[in-house]
Structure formats: structure tokens, C-alpha cells
Design a protein around this motif. Structure first.
Motif, PDB file in Angstrom:
ATOM      1  N   ALA A  90      25.170  47.524  30.303  1.00 43.94           N
ATOM      2  CA  ALA A  90      23.982  47.739  31.136  1.00 43.94           C
ATOM      3  C   ALA A  90      24.395  48.450  32.422  1.00 43.94           C
ATOM      4  N   PRO A  91      23.584  49.382  32.904  1.00 45.99           N
ATOM      5  CA  PRO A  91      23.953  50.142  34.113  1.00 45.99           C
ATOM      6  C   PRO A  91      23.879  49.274  35.364  1.00 45.99           C
ATOM      7  N   GLU A  92      24.726  49.601  36.334  1.00 49.80           N
ATOM      8  CA  GLU A  92      24.629  48.941  37.632  1.00 49.80           C
ATOM      9  C   GLU A  92      23.358  49.425  38.327  1.00 49.80           C
ATOM     10  N   ILE A  93      22.729  48.536  39.058  1.00 45.65           N
ATOM     11  CA  ILE A  93      21.495  48.901  39.754  1.00 45.65           C
ATOM     12  C   ILE A  93      21.847  49.301  41.185  1.00 45.65           C
ATOM     13  N   GLU A  94      21.576  50.560  41.528  1.00 46.37           N
ATOM     14  CA  GLU A  94      21.866  51.077  42.855  1.00 46.37           C
ATOM     15  C   GLU A  94      20.599  51.678  43.441  1.00 46.37           C
ATOM     16  N   ALA A  95      20.271  51.269  44.656  1.00 49.18           N
ATOM     17  CA  ALA A  95      19.063  51.782  45.309  1.00 49.18           C
ATOM     18  C   ALA A  95      19.115  53.299  45.448  1.00 49.18           C
ATOM     19  N   SER A  96      20.281  53.836  45.777  1.00 56.69           N
ATOM     20  CA  SER A  96      20.399  55.282  45.986  1.00 56.69           C
ATOM     21  C   SER A  96      20.137  56.057  44.697  1.00 56.69           C
ATOM     22  N   ARG A  97      20.621  55.552  43.555  1.00 53.03           N
ATOM     23  CA  ARG A  97      20.395  56.253  42.289  1.00 53.03           C
ATOM     24  C   ARG A  97      18.943  56.122  41.834  1.00 53.03           C
ATOM     25  N   LEU A  98      18.308  55.000  42.159  1.00 57.48           N
ATOM     26  CA  LEU A  98      16.891  54.848  41.833  1.00 57.48           C
ATOM     27  C   LEU A  98      16.066  55.869  42.618  1.00 57.48           C
ATOM     28  N   ARG A  99      16.403  56.043  43.881  1.00 54.23           N
ATOM     29  CA  ARG A  99      15.706  57.043  44.708  1.00 54.23           C
ATOM     30  C   ARG A  99      15.975  58.457  44.184  1.00 54.23           C
ATOM     31  N   THR A 100      17.232  58.720  43.794  1.00 53.13           N
ATOM     32  CA  THR A 100      17.575  60.031  43.228  1.00 53.13           C
ATOM     33  C   THR A 100      16.773  60.299  41.965  1.00 53.13           C
ATOM     34  N   THR A 101      16.598  59.281  41.139  1.00 55.00           N
ATOM     35  CA  THR A 101      15.832  59.438  39.895  1.00 55.00           C
ATOM     36  C   THR A 101      14.373  59.757  40.205  1.00 55.00           C
ATOM     37  N   TRP A 102      13.833  59.135  41.232  1.00 55.90           N
ATOM     38  CA  TRP A 102      12.444  59.425  41.658  1.00 55.90           C
ATOM     39  C   TRP A 102      12.327  60.878  42.117  1.00 55.90           C
ATOM     40  N   ILE A 103      13.270  61.341  42.927  1.00 59.20           N
ATOM     41  CA  ILE A 103      13.239  62.734  43.392  1.00 59.20           C
ATOM     42  C   ILE A 103      13.384  63.685  42.212  1.00 59.20           C
ATOM     43  N   ALA A 104      14.313  63.372  41.302  1.00 58.89           N
ATOM     44  CA  ALA A 104      14.537  64.247  40.145  1.00 58.89           C
ATOM     45  C   ALA A 104      13.279  64.362  39.298  1.00 58.89           C
ATOM     46  N   GLU A 105      12.558  63.263  39.130  1.00 59.52           N
ATOM     47  CA  GLU A 105      11.323  63.305  38.341  1.00 59.52           C
ATOM     48  C   GLU A 105      10.277  64.191  39.016  1.00 59.52           C
ATOM     49  N   LEU A 106      10.155  64.085  40.338  1.00 64.57           N
ATOM     50  CA  LEU A 106       9.185  64.922  41.056  1.00 64.57           C
ATOM     51  C   LEU A 106       9.565  66.395  40.986  1.00 64.57           C
ATOM     52  N   MET A 107      10.855  66.672  40.918  1.00 63.94           N
ATOM     53  CA  MET A 107      11.308  68.069  40.843  1.00 63.94           C
ATOM     54  C   MET A 107      10.905  68.737  39.543  1.00 63.94           C
ATOM     55  N   THR A 108      10.632  67.934  38.503  1.00 62.96           N
ATOM     56  CA  THR A 108      10.233  68.505  37.212  1.00 62.96           C
ATOM     57  C   THR A 108       8.721  68.650  37.096  1.00 62.96           C
ATOM     58  N   GLU A 109       8.007  68.311  38.153  1.00 61.05           N
ATOM     59  CA  GLU A 109       6.556  68.407  38.132  1.00 61.05           C
ATOM     60  C   GLU A 109       6.088  69.491  39.110  1.00 61.05           C
ATOM     61  N   PRO A 110       4.873  70.002  38.914  1.00 62.95           N
ATOM     62  CA  PRO A 110       4.373  71.079  39.775  1.00 62.95           C
ATOM     63  C   PRO A 110       4.025  70.593  41.192  1.00 62.95           C
ATOM     64  N   ILE A 111       5.070  70.254  41.934  1.00 64.00           N
ATOM     65  CA  ILE A 111       4.897  69.777  43.309  1.00 64.00           C
ATOM     66  C   ILE A 111       5.659  70.725  44.230  1.00 64.00           C
ATOM     67  N   GLY A 112       5.043  71.192  45.277  1.00 65.96           N
ATOM     68  CA  GLY A 112       5.696  72.109  46.204  1.00 65.96           C
ATOM     69  C   GLY A 112       6.907  71.479  46.868  1.00 65.96           C
ATOM     70  N   LEU A 113       7.922  72.308  47.148  1.00 67.00           N
ATOM     71  CA  LEU A 113       9.136  71.796  47.759  1.00 67.00           C
ATOM     72  C   LEU A 113       8.847  71.152  49.110  1.00 67.00           C
ATOM     73  N   HIS A 114       7.949  71.755  49.878  1.00 69.88           N
ATOM     74  CA  HIS A 114       7.637  71.199  51.195  1.00 69.88           C
ATOM     75  C   HIS A 114       6.986  69.817  51.073  1.00 69.88           C
TER      76      HIS A 114
END
Length: 337
Positions: free
Chosen positions: A274-298
Motif C-alpha cells: 500500500a502506498p504511503e500517504i503524503e499530503a504533498s503528493r495528494l496535493r500534487t495529484t489534485w494539481i495534475a488532475e486539473l492540468m488535464t482539464e480545460p482550466i486556464g493556467l491563471h
């Protein structure tokens, strides 16, 4: 791909080059360093040993032409003096090659006396080993360590890893850890909260609007923003704040054992892989998901509380090999009809 075969000819050439480097007459020292060696008077050395120790130290240090700074050169000279004095006292040779042998320095490392602090001795030995590797390379010298580049941003969790984390959240035996873990995962993965923001987050900062979703206010100063929680993580957030008063901290309560990191460590994994749970990687995963959607960089930068796109650029490197991502984005690149 199999391991590379060792080329014996290349090894012989490298060994010959190392020997040639050692045998070659050293380049002259800088004038100020050469002047320092001329007037060098060893300290903390038995006067009876001076006639033997001083020439040995000079023989080593005149080859340390790679040490540019005077302070560094002086510090290494003191280190070599301690080594040479010990070698003379124990009946070892004082030739510069003998002093700059890793095996000899290893024996010196194990011979620390009480009049030298352990940390001081350890730093001295480290500098001597580095000096020996430079001016007296030999087969016994350990290979130089290659620094591993620091990954500024860890890769996002995969879908499989997030599914495993969700199972861990659901099956915690401790009600307190289960609630806090649900809040942590829900807010970091669902709203991009950072570990530092969770430390000060209170229930009053989370607005549950029912069918309209959940809004969470994060950050301070110019990074303060209100972010909607992703639909898939609303249930976790609700579980994480259920029954708490408005002024209650959501995750990090008082006490050394209630920090974000210790809460993650307290989670009981269901499987060894099972993966270790890290707050920083959870936040990175949230950002990565938004980057794949039609959301402006700003908009993405504002939602994440970022002042620059450096973090986003680092995350993009982890997404570069995502299959089908470019094809899926093609309609958005073309524009609406």
C-alpha cells in the motif's frame, strides 16, 4: 536490458591514467598558499615530532592545488597534521602516498582520542578521504558518489494508488485517526490543501453547501483563496468534519503526536504494498488532475495558491508520458464550434 559488461581495457586505461596523475609533478601552489606552507608551524604536535611531521604535511599539501580558498587550505593542513602526527606516533610511514592511502585514513578514523570531539573527528576524516581521492587515486579508493538529483515535486498518485488510499481511509480501526485521515485526504486530494494549510484549518473554514458542493478557504495573505472540493472527495471531507464545532481544528490538534505527518504515519495499511500517504503528493495529484482539464493556467495557479508556474512545470514532467492525453485535448485545442 542486461547489465553492461565491464571493459577490461577501459579499466586498465583508467588505472594507468590515475597512476600517471599521481606520478606527475604537481602544479605550483598559488603564491599566498605557498607562502603559508613556508611559514607553517604545526600546532598541538610534540616538539620532538616536528622535524618529521612538518615535511610530511608540506609534501601532501603542496599537491592540494585544487583547494582554492585559503581558509579551506588551512583547515586541510590542520587535518593532515593530525594524521601525520598520529602516523608518526604509531610507527607508520610518513611518505605522502602512505599518508594519503584510504586504508591508513580508515585506521586513523578508528583511533580517535578523547581530546577530539566525535563530530570534529568525523568531519576531519571526511575531508582527508576526499583529499586522498583527489591527489592519490588508487584501486583501494572507493568510487566517487554521484549525487542523485532532488525531485522538487514528487509524482502524482496513480488511480490504483488512490483506490488503495481510499480503502485505507474507510477501514481505519481508530475512529479519531479515521476521521482525521478522511479530512486530510479529502482536503489535500479534493481541494489542493497543503500540509502547512491543514495545520491552521478550522471547521469554520469549510462550508458545506449540500447539493451545491463544499467550499474550503485556504492559505493566508495573498495566497488566501476559496476552493471547491472535487465531487469525488466531498464524502471524505464531510466525514472528516462531522460533529465538530466551528472553532475545532480539522486535522492538526494540539500535541506533538497530532501533526499532519504523524496522522499519515498512524494510518494502518491493508497490504504491504500500500502506498504511503503524503499530503504533498495528494496535493500534487489534485494539481495534475486539473492540468488535464480545460482550466486556464491563471485559474489553476490561483486555485493552488501558487505565485509562479514552477511547480506546475515540474508536475508536467511527470505527465509527459501519459498516453492519449494530447489526443483527448485536441477538441479543446481546436476550440468550440
Amino acid at each position: 536490458m542486461g547489465a553492461r559488461r565491464v571493459n577490461k581495457s577501459a579499466m586498465r586505461r583508467a588505472a594507468a591514467a590515475a597512476v600517471a596523475t599521481v606520478e606527475r609533478e604537481p602544479e605550483p601552489l598559488r603564491e599566498d598558499l605557498a607562502a603559508y606552507l613556508c611559514t607553517f608551524a604545526p600546532q598541538k604536535v610534540d616538539p620532538a615530532h616536528l622535524d618529521a611531521v612538518r615535511p610530511a604535511v608540506v609534501a601532501v599539501m603542496r599537491r592540494a592545488t585544487h583547494l582554492g580558498g585559503r581558509a579551506t587550505f588551512v583547515k586541510h593542513t590542520v587535518d593532515v597534521t593530525a594524521l601525520a602526527d598520529w602516523a608518526h606516533t604509531t610507527g607508520r610511514g610518513l611518505g605522502w602516498r602512505e599518508l594519503m592511502a584510504h586504508a591508513v585514513i580508515g585506521d586513523f578514523a578508528r583511533a580517535r582520542t578523547r581530546d577530539v570531539a566525535a563530530a570534529t573527528h568525523a568531519h576531519r576524516v571526511k575531508r582527508l578521504l576526499s583529499l586522498a581521492s583527489t591527489i592519490n587515486p588508487s584501486p583501494e579508493a572507493p568510487p566517487r558518489l554521484v549525487a542523485t538529483p532532488y525531485a522538487a515535486v514528487q509524482p502524482p498518485y496513480t488511480d490504483a494508488e488512490m483506490a488503495a488510499i481510499a480503502r485505507i481511509v474507510r477501514t481505519q480501526p481508530s475512529p479519531i485517526v479515521a476521521r482525521k485521515l478522511a479530512a486530510l485526504v479529502g482536503l489535500c486530494r479534493g481541494a489542493g490543501a497543503s500540509a502547512s494549510e491543514l495545520r491552521t484549518l478550522k471547521v469554520r473554514d469549510v462550508a458545506d453547501l449540500g447539493d451545491e458542493g463544499i467550499l474550503v478557504t485556504l492559505g493566508t495573505g495573498d495566497t488566501r483563496r476559496t476552493v471547491p472540493v472535487r465531487r469525488g472527495y466531498e464524502a471524505m471531507v464531510r466525514r472528516g468534519i462531522a460533529g465538530l464545532a466551528e472553532r475545532t481544528p480539522v486535522v492538526a490538534t494540539s500535541g506533538a503526536h497530532n501533526t499532519v505527518n504523524t496522522i499519515c504515519a498512524a494510518a494502518v495499511a491493508l497490504a504491504e504494498d500500500a502506498p504511503e500517504i503524503e499530503a504533498s503528493r495528494l496535493r500534487t495529484t489534485w494539481i495534475a488532475e486539473l492540468m488535464t482539464e480545460p482550466i486556464g493556467l491563471h485559474v489553476l495557479l490561483a486555485a493552488a495558491g501558487l505565485r509562479s508556474a514552477r511547480t506546475v512545470t515540474s508536475i508536467a514532467e511527470h505527465l509527459a508520458g501519459t498516453p492519449g492525453a494530447y489526443r483527448a485535448a485536441a477538441p479543446h485545442l481546436r476550440g468550440a464550434p
